[in-house]
Design a protein around this motif. Structure first.
Motif, short mmCIF file in Angstrom:
data_model
loop_
_atom_site.label_atom_id
_atom_site.label_comp_id
_atom_site.label_asym_id
_atom_site.label_seq_id
_atom_site.Cartn_x
_atom_site.Cartn_y
_atom_site.Cartn_z
N HIS A 39 0.85 -1.20 0.00
CA HIS A 39 0.00 0.00 0.00
C HIS A 39 0.88 1.24 0.00
CE1 HIS A 39 -3.75 -2.22 0.71
NE2 HIS A 39 -3.01 -3.03 1.46
N LEU A 40 0.51 2.21 -0.83
CA LEU A 40 1.33 3.40 -1.02
C LEU A 40 0.46 4.65 -1.02
CD1 LEU A 40 4.36 3.98 -1.60
CD2 LEU A 40 3.83 3.87 -4.03
N ARG A 41 0.92 5.72 -0.34
CA ARG A 41 0.19 7.00 -0.30
C ARG A 41 0.98 8.03 -1.11
NH1 ARG A 41 -0.49 7.70 6.09
NH2 ARG A 41 -1.49 9.67 5.49
N ARG A 52 7.59 6.10 6.19
CA ARG A 52 8.28 6.21 7.49
C ARG A 52 7.69 7.35 8.33
NH1 ARG A 52 12.27 5.55 3.65
NH2 ARG A 52 13.23 3.47 3.63
N GLY A 53 6.37 7.51 8.25
CA GLY A 53 5.69 8.46 9.12
C GLY A 53 5.69 9.90 8.68
N LYS A 54 6.18 10.19 7.46
CA LYS A 54 6.19 11.59 7.01
C LYS A 54 6.16 11.65 5.48
CE LYS A 54 11.23 12.07 6.94
NZ LYS A 54 12.39 12.86 7.42
N TRP A 55 5.79 12.83 4.99
CA TRP A 55 5.77 13.06 3.55
C TRP A 55 7.18 13.42 3.07
CZ3 TRP A 55 1.82 11.93 0.42
CH2 TRP A 55 0.55 11.82 0.97
N SER A 56 7.57 12.83 1.94
CA SER A 56 8.88 13.11 1.34
C SER A 56 8.67 13.42 -0.13
CB SER A 56 9.82 11.91 1.47
OG SER A 56 9.99 11.55 2.82
N ASP A 67 10.66 2.14 -6.30
CA ASP A 67 11.34 2.37 -5.02
C ASP A 67 10.56 1.71 -3.87
OD1 ASP A 67 13.41 3.76 -6.13
OD2 ASP A 67 12.60 5.75 -5.70
N SER A 68 9.23 1.76 -3.95
CA SER A 68 8.43 1.15 -2.88
C SER A 68 8.61 -0.36 -2.85
CB SER A 68 6.95 1.52 -3.06
OG SER A 68 6.39 0.85 -4.17
N VAL A 69 8.75 -0.96 -4.04
CA VAL A 69 9.00 -2.41 -4.08
C VAL A 69 10.37 -2.72 -3.46
CG1 VAL A 69 9.35 -4.41 -5.59
CG2 VAL A 69 7.53 -2.75 -6.10
#
Length: 346
Positions: A39-41, A52-56, A67-69
């Motif tokens: 799952h990706l936001r 990791r708890g923050k927007w980048s 990158d998420s994979v």
């Protein structure tokens, strides 16, 4: 028959790997692991990613998916000479399927593996875009000029400087270092910034380029978690003079070439180069502009002084001979008439 057999499966083999045959050795080793669904936001406006708890700050959408994979992929710690191939396939607006293929060696044995994983995207507005959409800002930079209106070229360059400073701040990780909006007015520019410290950085960068000064005026706008919230107005004033101006500095007449941290130009009395720190200049008065120059006839050249024909009165006027003069008597030269007298221009 070789006489070597696998103690685990009983096969006759040429060589053992870790006391078992190749098939048994490989069967006991897992090269890669990856969740079946990730799952990706992602922010639909700027492409930022929540992890990791923050927007980048994000990249290209496909790069973000890959990158998420990689972030969720676990490779056997004993693997060497790894070759990894990720093949993305977009299923719809919010889903990707990524095929993973890997080849490596574990204790000298070649191993390969493959797996599919699905990426499910939740499109959410990030913190920065949410603030921009809501008109949020912490400071206003009001760019004006002393005793004049900033030229269009100056205004465009100031905006470029502001955008460059903001971009570099965001690259360093200050996501809220954004420019909310820019208002171009007859008297100058107003730049709305998302961080107070960004406002200071922009002011200093513009002054490094053009010279000038700025002041800060805080205004209390509310409270958050028991702390006062302030909005800062930065009043930035560009110098009265710019390149092409004729100025009087401590009784020396200068044609300004550039104005910033340093003011450089030519001393029109001597023709010598002039350069001084802007902050150290005192008793400065603007006498005119290069556009005010007129043509005049050089009547005589007497080494240290010359005589020119005033084009308005047709009287002969004696002035100092600058070093840069190369004209001969009878030639036309450019002069400027000021409150301090007539000066020859390069």
């Amino acid at each position: 028959m070789t006489g070597i057999f696998c103690p685990k499966c009983g096969r006759d083999v040429d060589i053992l790997y870790g006391k078992v045959c190749r098939q048994c050795f490989i069967g006991g080793k897992k090269l890669l692991e990856c969740p079946a669904v990730i799952h990706l936001r992602i922010c639909p406006t700027c492409g930022s990613v929540f992890k990791r708890g923050k927007w980048s700050s994000g990249e290209d959408e496909v790069e973000t998916i890959l990158d998420s994979v990689k972030d969720n992929l676990k490779i056997n710690r004993d693997a060497t000479d790894l070759e990894l191939t990720l093949t993305p396939n977009k299923l719809d607006y919010s889903r990707y399927k990524v095929h993973i293929e890997a080849k490596a060696r574990i204790e000298g044995v070649e191993i390969d593996a493959s797996q599919d994983t699905e990426i499910r995207i939740s499109w959410e507005t990030c913190d920065v875009c949410s603030r921009i959409a809501g008109g949020y800002f912490e400071g206003i930079i009001q760019i004006r000029a002393d005793k004049r209106f900033p030229a269009q070229e100056e205004q465009k360059e100031c905006i470029m400087i502001a955008e460059d400073v903001a971009a570099r701040a965001q690259e360093r990780g200050d996501r809220l270092a954004f420019i909310a909006k820019t208002a171009e007015l007859r008297e100058g520019i107003d730049i709305y910034v998302g961080l107070i410290k960004l406002g200071r950085q922009i002011c200093r960068a513009i002054i490094d380029r053009f010279g000038g000064r700025f002041t800060e005026s805080p205004k209390l706008v509310g409270q958050k978690d028991g702390e006062d919230l302030y909005r800062i107005t930065f009043a930035l004033r560009l110098p009265e003079f710019v390149g092409g101006d004729i100025i009087n500095v401590d009784d020396t007449v200068i044609e300004v070439h550039s104005s910033g941290k340093y003011v450089s130009g030519i001393d029109l009395d001597t023709g010598k180069r002039f350069i001084e720190k802007y902050d150290s200049l005192a008793n400065v008065k603007k006498l005119g502009r290069m556009q005010d120059a007129v043509s005049a006839v050089l009547v005589a050249d007497e080494k240290r002084i010359i005589q020119v024909l005033d084009p308005d009165t047709y009287e002969t006027v004696t002035v100092k001979r600058p070093e840069f003069l190369s004209a001969k008597p009878g030639d036309e030269i450019k002069i400027i008439k000021t409150a301090k007298g007539i000066y020859v221009l390069p």
